[in-house]
Motif scaffolding. Sequence first.
Motif, PDB file in Angstrom:
ATOM      1  N   GLY A 203       0.807  -1.213   0.000  1.00 10.88           N
ATOM      2  CA  GLY A 203       0.000   0.000   0.000  1.00 10.88           C
ATOM      3  C   GLY A 203       0.839   1.261   0.000  1.00 10.88           C
ATOM      4  O   GLY A 203       0.450   2.279  -0.605  1.00 10.88           O
ATOM      5  N   ALA A 204       2.008   1.213   0.638  1.00 15.90           N
ATOM      6  CA  ALA A 204       2.885   2.394   0.692  1.00 15.90           C
ATOM      7  C   ALA A 204       3.336   2.817  -0.694  1.00 15.90           C
ATOM      8  O   ALA A 204       3.630   3.999  -0.925  1.00 15.90           O
ATOM      9  N   THR A 205       3.378   1.869  -1.631  1.00 13.56           N
ATOM     10  CA  THR A 205       3.807   2.217  -2.997  1.00 13.56           C
ATOM     11  C   THR A 205       2.724   2.992  -3.749  1.00 13.56           C
ATOM     12  O   THR A 205       2.995   3.555  -4.802  1.00 13.56           O
ATOM     13  N   ALA A 206       1.481   3.002  -3.215  1.00 11.85           N
ATOM     14  CA  ALA A 206       0.375   3.689  -3.893  1.00 11.85           C
ATOM     15  C   ALA A 206      -0.056   4.949  -3.154  1.00 11.85           C
ATOM     16  O   ALA A 206      -1.123   5.502  -3.447  1.00 11.85           O
ATOM     17  N   ILE A 207       0.751   5.415  -2.216  1.00  8.84           N
ATOM     18  CA  ILE A 207       0.390   6.604  -1.443  1.00  8.84           C
ATOM     19  C   ILE A 207       0.503   7.865  -2.306  1.00  8.84           C
ATOM     20  O   ILE A 207       1.482   8.045  -3.035  1.00  8.84           O
ATOM     21  N   ASN A 208      -0.504   8.712  -2.212  1.00  5.74           N
ATOM     22  CA  ASN A 208      -0.496  10.037  -2.830  1.00  5.74           C
ATOM     23  C   ASN A 208      -0.506  11.062  -1.692  1.00  5.74           C
ATOM     24  O   ASN A 208      -1.495  11.178  -0.963  1.00  5.74           O
ATOM     25  N   VAL A 209       0.580  11.791  -1.523  1.00  5.43           N
ATOM     26  CA  VAL A 209       0.732  12.676  -0.361  1.00  5.43           C
ATOM     27  C   VAL A 209      -0.358  13.749  -0.312  1.00  5.43           C
ATOM     28  O   VAL A 209      -0.645  14.292   0.767  1.00  5.43           O
TER      29      VAL A 209
END
Length: 474
Positions: A203-209
Amino acid sequence: MSQLIKKLFHKQDPAFYASKDRHLVPYLTTKDLLGLGLGMVVGTAIFTLPGIVAAEHTGPAVTISFIIAAIGAGMASFAYAEMASVLPFAGSAFSWLSVLLGEFFGWVSGWALLAEYFISVAFVASGWSAYMRGFLTSLGLKLPAAVSGGFNASRGTYVDLLAVLAILSVGWLLNRGTHTVSRVEDTIVIIKLIVVTLFIVVGATAINVHNYVPFIPPHRPGTSFGGATGILAGAAQIFIAYVGFDAIAANSAEVKDPGKSMPRGLIGTLIIGTSFFILVSLVLVGMFRYSNYDNNAEPAAWALRHTGHYLTANLLSVVAIVGIFAALIGIHLASSRLLYSFGRDGLLPDFLGRTNAKHIPVNALNLVTVAAIFVAGFLPFTFLANLVSAGTLVAFIMVSLAVYALRPREGRDLPEAKFKMPLYPVLPVLSAAFSAVIFWGLSNDAKLLMLGWFVIGMIIYFVYGLKHSKLQNK
């Protein structure tokens, strides 16, 4: 009147509980307690609540709500650990307060916990049903709307069939004995923690800040969303995650070395569980804007599917289905031990305090099963999530304050504690005050339900309990 007051403050002899609980075989170790606790804490709540709380109350600040709830639960866990090390009896807060403050106070705390347990069993079963339906839908299978959720005529749902089947299955499993169950729990928890870690990494690879902005949304007047109000409301709802503490303590009579194992199991559950909660909620609200999780009981799997990670999403769903089932076992087990304690003391009919040839309180277990089926089958998931924390908070307040009655008796008429609540005498009152503030942040539905539940409890105690209490009739 003076005679009545004397009865209310009449304290139970610890030797009575030790004698009655000898039928419960001590077999649980620290590892088993961690399995039970993490099975509860890293269970339905971690797979469901971060998204729901973010959408309804906090926005991205759901992590702050988890931290606040963890602080309150952490202080209470110290009190629980000291209590359990000195008074290792079935029934947790009910038994402890009966010994330390008197039967009436034990009843009040136990009755509050009973509401929490019944609703928790239903809440966990509803969460399991939501993940199972999501998984079946991903395979092209869909249940009719009428049997896909609690009663909600506007949505065309009338009964949650899968939740009912889950509760029946757990009731049947626990009736066969708890030794096998504890081994199954330990295995499930290990697998579950591995997959939750996988969700965090993938999931961390799909984070949008940009989804974190604003991190604390402004408060919407007239609602419990945004600002400090939303964070506090979120913390109150999240407290369901820490019901695992009392679920551990309720099994004290079945622990091999409670003086050492109970504190380790309680505090270990808090540290490990809270760490996973914070990481999961951070990743979840970073993957999609929090409003996407509104009324979504399987947000983690949903987020993975909508970022193209179908294999990981389905793996998470399968493990969530198994893991939430493990949480259901833990809370179902604790519920039956509390009902057994009421029957043991004569405050509810005596048949609830009996055990069968396998040393299982089968009557109490069957009553929990039947009651939970009605609650889980017909009440909607989000409604249950709002109600369940009230009983936990009442118990946390009372157990924290009861440390003041416990400490002077240690080493005198009670054993010396192998674990002591730190920063005494300041921390117990801080713990109680913290839980009281969180309680105030609960929804009005939760407060009204608890008030009504207490009225019923007072009627039962004064009409039935006082007359049949084994303590009063010794």
